[in-house]
Scaffold this active site. Structure first.
Site, PDB file in Angstrom:
ATOM      1  N   ILE A 132       0.834  -1.197   0.000  1.00 28.66           N
ATOM      2  CA  ILE A 132       0.000   0.000   0.000  1.00 28.66           C
ATOM      3  C   ILE A 132       0.872   1.253   0.000  1.00 28.66           C
ATOM      4  O   ILE A 132       0.561   2.236  -0.666  1.00 28.66           O
ATOM      5  CB  ILE A 132      -0.926   0.004   1.245  1.00 28.66           C
ATOM      6  CG1 ILE A 132      -1.615  -1.353   1.419  1.00 28.66           C
ATOM      7  CG2 ILE A 132      -1.923   1.137   1.167  1.00 28.66           C
ATOM      8  CD1 ILE A 132      -2.360  -1.836   0.211  1.00 28.66           C
ATOM      9  N   GLU A 133       1.951   1.210   0.740  1.00 25.81           N
ATOM     10  CA  GLU A 133       2.789   2.386   0.896  1.00 25.81           C
ATOM     11  C   GLU A 133       3.601   2.703  -0.359  1.00 25.81           C
ATOM     12  O   GLU A 133       3.670   3.858  -0.783  1.00 25.81           O
ATOM     13  CB  GLU A 133       3.751   2.187   2.081  1.00 25.81           C
ATOM     14  CG  GLU A 133       3.095   2.306   3.439  1.00 25.81           C
ATOM     15  CD  GLU A 133       2.715   3.735   3.774  1.00 25.81           C
ATOM     16  OE1 GLU A 133       3.166   4.654   3.071  1.00 25.81           O
ATOM     17  OE2 GLU A 133       1.948   3.930   4.736  1.00 25.81           O
ATOM     18  N   SER A 134       4.223   1.698  -0.938  1.00 24.06           N
ATOM     19  CA  SER A 134       5.207   1.969  -1.996  1.00 24.06           C
ATOM     20  C   SER A 134       5.212   0.947  -3.114  1.00 24.06           C
ATOM     21  O   SER A 134       6.098   0.998  -3.965  1.00 24.06           O
ATOM     22  CB  SER A 134       6.608   2.002  -1.373  1.00 24.06           C
ATOM     23  OG  SER A 134       6.918   0.719  -0.826  1.00 24.06           O
TER      24      SER A 134
END
Length: 511
Positions: A132-134
């Site tokens: 989700i982040e990167s």
């Protein structure tokens, strides 16, 4: 004879039965009583319903077949339901190429994250958070300057002891950033007692979530994740993670094809005791340099400074190859680069000349932008002399930074000596330049004196030259020719962009 054998066998069996069915007084007395008396059901047994069997927590004794199976077994967060989750499921499921690239990229890092989560007793859903982040890209940088696969902001990274200097950025480091991210998530869970709120705080900030909870409490509203008022990005943050979790839990349902990731470490940590070139490490390990950098993405420069980065990561099978080849490496110098602390503000061309390299190479390896000078104290990566044996100090390796100051473009300017005449020193003092430069520009000695009204050549910063022009012009009568251009031509200060007469003179100064 056969009858006699049968008779003897029957006798032995009868004696054995007597020994095992007798009372304790007829046999050896036990040294301690039985541990417990077994209980048996008195009535008929009832079949176990399917639902009852599914609710029993029976620990499996077989090892997970792959890492995905291991992650599924560690799911421990409550599921989030709703339209937002369904929307994100559809989004990911409709992009199989993106999912494939993302999960393939995670192959290098996922085992280590799962190991750390299990060691801390944390839900293994959190291993999916970098998706989700990167998208599991350790080189990812957001518009807000968050970096790495866990997307740490600079200040938050510093708080969790992630070094950010001229040589490396630990926000991208696999081990350091994972440690910091799990530390942060544990801290947030300790604050809010709820994993969904902890994740919201990871995205939005703990202060923002705390204020949102306090606001709802004041209004008598609920304080769970779905009930808080939050930005759209945070509102969709946990649904994204839940959607990925659902796809991992049941890929067939979504038509997803998860790549096989074996339940085995991808990399090993290898100790480094001397500064060493990245290219040499890759060569000794038998891997490509880009593969090495994928496991060690925090590195900025072509050399590893042992004092600041005492361990590197190598693919599991190549780690031993590297150790063996390093031991056999006969050359005395492992690093062809070192760090030079710039003693004073200087131009890039001057620094390059002192370092014995081209200006273009110095700019490229140190990331120096155009129209900038290097400030004193900056830590520059420069070629290491063959005779140098001393590695970079731990202080410089951990704290070295590069700072710049804008170049000040100078312009050839003509000024007039005062009515009573002026010395080279007095003019130099007035314009804040050196007397030696004034003397050089005018082919006179530093002890010379200019006659009243005599033209003096100066090379001044554009800003200062313009100021001098304006000050002098204000003292002059209106231009007889009626034009601004004529006024400039007759002023006591004349400016031009012509190159300096003395070849090789630097006409760039720091502010």
């Amino acid at each position: 004879m056969r009858f006699l054998h049968l008779l003897m066998l029957a006798s032995l069996l009868w004696l054995t039965g007597c020994a095992t069915t007798g009372t304790p007084s007829e046999t050896t007395t036990p040294t301690e009583p039985a541990a417990h008396t077994p209980l048996y059901p008195s009535g008929p047994l009832s079949p176990i319903a399917t639902g009852a069997a599914g609710s029993m927590a029976v620990a499996g004794i077989d090892a997970p077949s792959d890492l995905w199976d291991r992650i599924r077994r560690g799911f421990a967060m409550p599921d989030l339901l709703g339209e937002q989750v369904a929307d994100r499921e559809q989004w990911y499921a409709s992009r199989p190429d993106y999912m494939q690239r993302m999960t393939e990229r995670s192959r290098k890092y996922l085992f280590h994250i799962v190991e750390e989560l299990e060691r801390r007793g944390m839900p293994t859903e959190l291993a999916l958070l970098p998706y989700i982040e990167s998208a599991f890209n350790p080189q990812a940088v957001s518009s807000a300057k968050a970096a790495g696969m866990w997307q740490f902001m600079p200040a938050t990274g510093t708080y969790f002891d992630l070094k950010q200097n001229a040589f490396r950025d630990d926000r991208r480091d696999v081990l350091a950033s994972t440690r910091a991210a799990l530390d942060y998530l544990q801290k947030l869970y300790g604050m809010f007692g709820d994993w969904h709120l902890a994740l919201a705080a990871y995205n939005w900030g703990e202060g923002s979530v705390a204020r949102a909870i306090a606001k709802n409490e004041k209004q008598g509203l609920g304080t769970t994740y779905p009930e808080l008022n939050m930005p759209a990005e945070t509102r969709m943050y946990v649904p994204k993670l839940q959607a990925v979790k659902n796809i991992v839990a049941n890929p067939e349902r979504f038509g997803a094809d998860l790549p096989l990731i074996e339940n085995h470490p991808y990399f090993q940590s290898v100790e480094i005791t001397r500064d060493i070139d990245v290219s040499l490490v890759a060569s000794l390990a038998g891997i490509r340099e880009e593969d090495f950098r994928a496991l060690n993405p925090s590195l900025h420069r072509p050399v590893i400074l042992a004092a600041g980065m005492p361990q590197i990561l190598l693919p599991w099978d190549n780690a031993q190859v590297f150790r063996r080849n390093l031991q056999a490496h006969s050359e005395g110098q492992y690093a062809s680069w070192t760090v030079w602390s710039v003693p004073t503000n200087m131009s890039v061309s001057t620094a390059a000349q002192r370092a014995g390299m081209s200006e273009a190479d110095l700019r490229q390896i140190n990331g120096i932008p155009p129209r900038m000078m290097i400030k004193a104290g900056s830590a520059l990566m420069v070629p290491r002399a063959a005779t140098t044996r001393q590695d970079v100090s731990s202080h410089l390796a951990d704290n070295g930074q590069i700072a710049f100051t804008p170049e000040v473009v100078t312009r050839r300017t003509t000024v007039r000596a005062g009515k009573r005449g002026e010395t080279v020193a007095s003019i130099a003092k007035r314009y804040k330049v050196s007397a030696a430069d004034v003397a050089d520009w005018n082919d006179v000695k530093t002890s010379s004196r200019f006659k009243a009204g005599e033209a003096v050549v100066m090379y001044l910063p554009v800003r200062l030259a313009s100021t001098s022009l304006a000050r002098t012009s204000s003292k002059q009568p209106a231009a007889k020719a009626g034009s601004r251009k004529a006024a400039k031509g007759g002023a006591a200060v004349r400016t031009a962009t012509a190159a300096p007469r003395a070849a090789g003179k630097t006409r760039v100064r720091s502010r």
